[in-house]
Write a protein that holds these residues in place. Structure first.
Motif, PDB file in Angstrom:
ATOM      1  N   LEU A 118       0.825  -1.206   0.000  1.00 52.46           N
ATOM      2  CA  LEU A 118       0.000   0.000   0.000  1.00 52.46           C
ATOM      3  C   LEU A 118       0.860   1.257   0.000  1.00 52.46           C
ATOM      4  O   LEU A 118       0.519   2.253  -0.643  1.00 52.46           O
ATOM      5  CB  LEU A 118      -0.930  -0.009   1.213  1.00 52.46           C
ATOM      6  N   GLY A 119       2.003   1.207   0.701  1.00 51.39           N
ATOM      7  CA  GLY A 119       2.922   2.338   0.657  1.00 51.39           C
ATOM      8  C   GLY A 119       3.437   2.583  -0.745  1.00 51.39           C
ATOM      9  O   GLY A 119       3.564   3.742  -1.184  1.00 51.39           O
ATOM     10  N   TRP A 120       3.735   1.514  -1.467  1.00 51.25           N
ATOM     11  CA  TRP A 120       4.171   1.655  -2.868  1.00 51.25           C
ATOM     12  C   TRP A 120       3.076   2.318  -3.699  1.00 51.25           C
ATOM     13  O   TRP A 120       3.351   3.227  -4.488  1.00 51.25           O
ATOM     14  CB  TRP A 120       4.512   0.286  -3.452  1.00 51.25           C
ATOM     15  N   ALA A 121       1.804   1.862  -3.544  1.00 56.04           N
ATOM     16  CA  ALA A 121       0.709   2.418  -4.334  1.00 56.04           C
ATOM     17  C   ALA A 121       0.556   3.915  -4.085  1.00 56.04           C
ATOM     18  O   ALA A 121       0.344   4.699  -5.022  1.00 56.04           O
ATOM     19  CB  ALA A 121      -0.595   1.683  -4.018  1.00 56.04           C
ATOM     20  N   ARG A 122       0.689   4.329  -2.837  1.00 56.83           N
ATOM     21  CA  ARG A 122       0.569   5.761  -2.540  1.00 56.83           C
ATOM     22  C   ARG A 122       1.735   6.544  -3.128  1.00 56.83           C
ATOM     23  O   ARG A 122       1.562   7.662  -3.614  1.00 56.83           O
ATOM     24  CB  ARG A 122       0.498   5.958  -1.027  1.00 56.83           C
ATOM     25  N   SER A 123       2.914   5.947  -3.102  1.00 58.50           N
ATOM     26  CA  SER A 123       4.097   6.672  -3.571  1.00 58.50           C
ATOM     27  C   SER A 123       4.086   6.915  -5.070  1.00 58.50           C
ATOM     28  O   SER A 123       4.689   7.871  -5.557  1.00 58.50           O
ATOM     29  CB  SER A 123       5.373   5.912  -3.183  1.00 58.50           C
ATOM     30  N   VAL A 124       3.403   6.042  -5.823  1.00 58.25           N
ATOM     31  CA  VAL A 124       3.380   6.190  -7.284  1.00 58.25           C
ATOM     32  C   VAL A 124       2.017   6.692  -7.772  1.00 58.25           C
ATOM     33  O   VAL A 124       1.787   6.745  -8.977  1.00 58.25           O
ATOM     34  CB  VAL A 124       3.734   4.853  -7.984  1.00 58.25           C
ATOM     35  N   ASP A 125       1.139   7.055  -6.833  1.00 63.75           N
ATOM     36  CA  ASP A 125      -0.221   7.456  -7.177  1.00 63.75           C
ATOM     37  C   ASP A 125      -0.874   6.362  -8.023  1.00 63.75           C
ATOM     38  O   ASP A 125      -1.449   6.612  -9.087  1.00 63.75           O
ATOM     39  CB  ASP A 125      -0.228   8.792  -7.931  1.00 63.75           C
ATOM     40  N   GLY A 126      -0.782   5.127  -7.517  1.00 66.12           N
ATOM     41  CA  GLY A 126      -1.259   3.985  -8.281  1.00 66.12           C
ATOM     42  C   GLY A 126      -2.336   3.201  -7.561  1.00 66.12           C
ATOM     43  O   GLY A 126      -2.940   3.673  -6.589  1.00 66.12           O
ATOM     44  N   PHE A 127      -2.561   1.967  -8.046  1.00 67.48           N
ATOM     45  CA  PHE A 127      -3.653   1.148  -7.540  1.00 67.48           C
ATOM     46  C   PHE A 127      -3.217  -0.298  -7.374  1.00 67.48           C
ATOM     47  O   PHE A 127      -2.399  -0.821  -8.143  1.00 67.48           O
ATOM     48  CB  PHE A 127      -4.845   1.182  -8.504  1.00 67.48           C
ATOM     49  N   VAL A 128      -3.787  -0.945  -6.358  1.00 69.35           N
ATOM     50  CA  VAL A 128      -3.663  -2.389  -6.172  1.00 69.35           C
ATOM     51  C   VAL A 128      -5.003  -3.003  -6.557  1.00 69.35           C
ATOM     52  O   VAL A 128      -6.058  -2.574  -6.067  1.00 69.35           O
ATOM     53  CB  VAL A 128      -3.313  -2.743  -4.718  1.00 69.35           C
ATOM     54  N   LEU A 129      -4.979  -3.970  -7.437  1.00 74.84           N
ATOM     55  CA  LEU A 129      -6.193  -4.619  -7.933  1.00 74.84           C
ATOM     56  C   LEU A 129      -6.285  -5.983  -7.261  1.00 74.84           C
ATOM     57  O   LEU A 129      -5.536  -6.899  -7.601  1.00 74.84           O
ATOM     58  CB  LEU A 129      -6.146  -4.739  -9.453  1.00 74.84           C
ATOM     59  N   GLU A 130      -7.175  -6.123  -6.281  1.00 74.19           N
ATOM     60  CA  GLU A 130      -7.248  -7.309  -5.427  1.00 74.19           C
ATOM     61  C   GLU A 130      -8.302  -8.287  -5.924  1.00 74.19           C
ATOM     62  O   GLU A 130      -9.493  -7.978  -5.955  1.00 74.19           O
ATOM     63  CB  GLU A 130      -7.565  -6.892  -3.987  1.00 74.19           C
ATOM     64  N   ASP A 131      -7.839  -9.473  -6.299  1.00 71.95           N
ATOM     65  CA  ASP A 131      -8.714 -10.557  -6.726  1.00 71.95           C
ATOM     66  C   ASP A 131      -8.876 -11.505  -5.537  1.00 71.95           C
ATOM     67  O   ASP A 131      -7.990 -12.280  -5.230  1.00 71.95           O
ATOM     68  CB  ASP A 131      -8.107 -11.270  -7.930  1.00 71.95           C
ATOM     69  N   ASP A 132     -10.031 -11.436  -4.884  1.00 73.85           N
ATOM     70  CA  ASP A 132     -10.279 -12.254  -3.687  1.00 73.85           C
ATOM     71  C   ASP A 132     -11.055 -13.498  -4.098  1.00 73.85           C
ATOM     72  O   ASP A 132     -12.188 -13.711  -3.696  1.00 73.85           O
ATOM     73  CB  ASP A 132     -11.063 -11.420  -2.667  1.00 73.85           C
ATOM     74  N   TYR A 133     -10.402 -14.344  -4.913  1.00 71.99           N
ATOM     75  CA  TYR A 133     -11.126 -15.391  -5.626  1.00 71.99           C
ATOM     76  C   TYR A 133     -11.641 -16.499  -4.720  1.00 71.99           C
ATOM     77  O   TYR A 133     -12.642 -17.148  -5.036  1.00 71.99           O
ATOM     78  CB  TYR A 133     -10.243 -15.977  -6.740  1.00 71.99           C
ATOM     79  N   ASP A 134     -10.990 -16.775  -3.591  1.00 71.32           N
ATOM     80  CA  ASP A 134     -11.502 -17.816  -2.679  1.00 71.32           C
ATOM     81  C   ASP A 134     -11.244 -17.434  -1.226  1.00 71.32           C
ATOM     82  O   ASP A 134     -11.006 -18.287  -0.372  1.00 71.32           O
ATOM     83  CB  ASP A 134     -10.897 -19.186  -2.991  1.00 71.32           C
ATOM     84  N   GLY A 135     -11.329 -16.136  -0.940  1.00 71.97           N
ATOM     85  CA  GLY A 135     -10.971 -15.639   0.378  1.00 71.97           C
ATOM     86  C   GLY A 135     -11.843 -16.144   1.511  1.00 71.97           C
ATOM     87  O   GLY A 135     -11.448 -16.070   2.682  1.00 71.97           O
ATOM     88  N   ASP A 136     -13.033 -16.670   1.205  1.00 67.77           N
ATOM     89  CA  ASP A 136     -13.919 -17.163   2.260  1.00 67.77           C
ATOM     90  C   ASP A 136     -13.485 -18.508   2.816  1.00 67.77           C
ATOM     91  O   ASP A 136     -13.955 -18.909   3.880  1.00 67.77           O
ATOM     92  CB  ASP A 136     -15.354 -17.293   1.728  1.00 67.77           C
ATOM     93  N   PHE A 137     -12.625 -19.221   2.110  1.00 69.46           N
ATOM     94  CA  PHE A 137     -12.321 -20.601   2.485  1.00 69.46           C
ATOM     95  C   PHE A 137     -10.955 -20.702   3.150  1.00 69.46           C
ATOM     96  O   PHE A 137      -9.921 -20.842   2.489  1.00 69.46           O
ATOM     97  CB  PHE A 137     -12.418 -21.509   1.264  1.00 69.46           C
ATOM     98  N   ARG A 138     -10.959 -20.609   4.465  1.00 66.49           N
ATOM     99  CA  ARG A 138      -9.757 -20.808   5.285  1.00 66.49           C
ATOM    100  C   ARG A 138     -10.113 -21.854   6.331  1.00 66.49           C
ATOM    101  O   ARG A 138     -11.166 -21.752   6.974  1.00 66.49           O
ATOM    102  CB  ARG A 138      -9.342 -19.489   5.948  1.00 66.49           C
ATOM    103  N   TYR A 139      -9.264 -22.860   6.528  1.00 68.30           N
ATOM    104  CA  TYR A 139      -9.642 -24.022   7.312  1.00 68.30           C
ATOM    105  C   TYR A 139      -8.960 -24.119   8.678  1.00 68.30           C
ATOM    106  O   TYR A 139      -9.420 -24.866   9.537  1.00 68.30           O
ATOM    107  CB  TYR A 139      -9.372 -25.299   6.510  1.00 68.30           C
ATOM    108  N   ASP A 140      -7.868 -23.395   8.873  1.00 67.92           N
ATOM    109  CA  ASP A 140      -7.144 -23.502  10.142  1.00 67.92           C
ATOM    110  C   ASP A 140      -7.400 -22.332  11.073  1.00 67.92           C
ATOM    111  O   ASP A 140      -6.993 -22.349  12.237  1.00 67.92           O
ATOM    112  CB  ASP A 140      -5.640 -23.629   9.878  1.00 67.92           C
ATOM    113  N   ARG A 141      -8.061 -21.297  10.590  1.00 70.74           N
ATOM    114  CA  ARG A 141      -8.336 -20.106  11.377  1.00 70.74           C
ATOM    115  C   ARG A 141      -9.338 -19.251  10.608  1.00 70.74           C
ATOM    116  O   ARG A 141      -9.737 -19.600   9.493  1.00 70.74           O
ATOM    117  CB  ARG A 141      -7.051 -19.307  11.633  1.00 70.74           C
TER     118      ARG A 141
END
Length: 484
Positions: free
Chosen positions: A279-302
């Motif tokens: 996120l610090g990099w994105a702010r420094s270059v006036d840019g964007f992070v494009l987050e693909d949360d394709y299976d973020g709901d499936f966590r089995y150990d926590r």
């Protein structure tokens, strides 16, 4: 052709054109009286399209053909006039009716281009959920409820962002489960992550961002979708904490595509430090992070790690879909867009398809509001955790020494086999011959840093679509092929 009094069952010799027309059109006149005219036109049109009546063929007079078919002359005359107006036939006063030359015969074909797994005895190719878990009964109930209650005006063209009801329900879901900052005004309902990616690509291109970084290894679809929007992708390597910041800075890009909650395909989760640095990099270059949360709901150990977007919604565009939780065929997803990109994204969505289908949106909104989607997620969570455990146990039993890496999450694992099973290309050939479908980790790499035989055998094994019994049988088959 025969005269009007000839019995159609007794064709005169030497009359092939008349016979052909009669045989092609006779079934059409068996239709009910109210549809007989349309049926006759359709049959004659198809005969010309298919080439059974070739260009330049002279057709019987309307009187003769009507007599042969046992219909009124007006019905045939109307059919001739309609097809002449459409260009299939041509006629002239006193010159008869002929098949026109504008039509190019084409043999109709219906092909199914949907991706299908090749026939195999065991298919471990990643990316497919268990489609038998789709909640048909609950979905049907929601569908009936929506059709009964949907206001008439909601069947018109929707807000290109989506129905307010659905965007409000999605905001609640994503805030609660994924920790995002979900303003319904900045949610766009899309046809899956693929369309979200395309929309972001067009928005970046409109702002003059012609390149974007992508994880290496990573999903090859990101390259294709951004390229279609005019954005060139630049591979950026990973380390144990996530995407490498040094190479990212050297790439000179101002946008980067990431899967930080469960990186595809390596299976790592970005560390807290790497998230902050990114996120610090994105702010420094006036840019964007494009987050693909394709299976973020499936966590089995926590509990699942929250989405990156929640830390900086003005720098992170967040996208997800129901493709892993319900079914990819629904083509239903969402995009949370930074305010600075919102106008470009919404306008592009409007011109692309005028908005997502309203009945589908209302159905999913009801599904969310009634708690059905949460129940479906819990059901999938239990099933996929059991299958992951079955796969890990089967690898330990039948391919001892195999190391499974990545967090306990998602729908696939990375399996690093001992070097004795290599070289990788020979191992894959043995599996293919045995009918085992797999993909190596190298298939997802943009560039190979070292030869496969030095890296050993590393496989991306999908398990969500397989029952525990089929998983165990498939790993046994894999082990037998490895020993062959």
């Amino acid at each position: 052709m025969t005269s009007s009094g000839t019995n159609p069952q007794r064709r005169p010799p030497g009359d092939p054109v008349g016979s052909a027309a009669w045989e092609l059109l006779l079934p059409a006149v068996s239709a009910p009286a109210r549809t007989r005219g349309r049926s006759l036109q359709a049959a004659l049109r198809e005969a010309v399209r298919s080439g059974r009546l070739a260009p330049g063929t002279r057709l019987p007079s309307s009187r003769d053909l009507a007599a042969d078919l046992g219909v009124s002359r007006g019905l045939v005359t109307e059919a001739y006039e309609q097809l002449t107006a459409e260009g299939y036939l041509r006629s002239g006063r006193g010159a008869g009716t002929w098949v026109g030359g504008a039509v190019r015969a084409a043999r109709p074909r219906t092909r199914d281009l949907a991706p299908r797994a090749p026939g195999s005895r065991a298919d471990f190719v990643a990316g497919t959920p268990d489609l038998s878990l789709f909640p048909r009964a609950a979905w049907a109930t929601a569908h009936r409820g929506v059709l009964a209650e949907l206001p008439h005006q909601d069947l018109g063209y929707p807000d290109p962002r989506g129905l307010p009801r659905l965007r409000t329900a999605l905001a609640g879901l994503l805030t609660r489960r994924r920790g995002v900052v979900a303003d319904p005004e900045r949610i766009v309902v899309v046809s899956g992550v693929a369309q979200a990616t395309s929309l972001l690509g067009f928005a970046l291109h409109a702002r003059g961002l012609a390149t974007a970084g992508v994880e290496d290894p990573g999903s090859p679809q990101h390259d294709e979708l951004y390229a279609a929007a005019g954005v060139t992708t630049v591979p950026v390597p990973l380390d144990g904490e996530g995407i490498s910041l040094g190479p990212l800075r050297e790439a000179g890009v101002r946008a980067v595509v990431t899967t930080p909650s469960h990186q595809f395909p390596t299976g790592i989760a970005y560390s807290a430090r790497r998230r902050a640095d990114l996120l610090g990099w994105a702010r420094s270059v006036d840019g964007f992070v494009l987050e693909d949360d394709y299976d973020g709901d499936f966590r089995y150990d926590r509990a699942p790690v929250g989405a990156l977007q929640g830390l900086d919604p003005d720098r992170v565009a967040y996208t997800g879909s129901v493709s892993k939780s319900l079914a990819p065929g629904l083509r239903l997803g969402w995009l949370l867009v930074p305010q600075s990109l919102a106008d470009e994204v919404v306008e592009r969505k409007r011109t692309m398809d005028l908005g997502h289908p309203t009945i589908d949106q209302a159905l999913f909104a009801r599904f969310l509001e009634r708690g059905d989607y949460d129940r479906q997620l819990r059901r999938c969570q239990r099933a996929y955790r059991e299958r992951r455990d079955a796969l890990v146990a089967a690898l330990e039993e039948h391919l001892p020494g195999t190391r499974v890496s990545g967090i306990a999450a998602g729908l696939h694992v990375i399996a690093a086999l001992p070097h004795r099973y290599g070289p990788q290309e020979e191992f894959l050939a043995r599996l293919g011959a045995a009918g085992v479908g797999v993909r190596p980790l190298t298939d997802y790499a943009h560039a190979r840093a070292e030869p496969d035989d030095e890296r050993g055998v590393r496989l991306v094994l999908g398990y969500a679509h397989l029952s525990p019994t089929r998983i165990r049988a498939g790993v046994r088959l894999m082990a037998e092929a490895a020993r062959a």
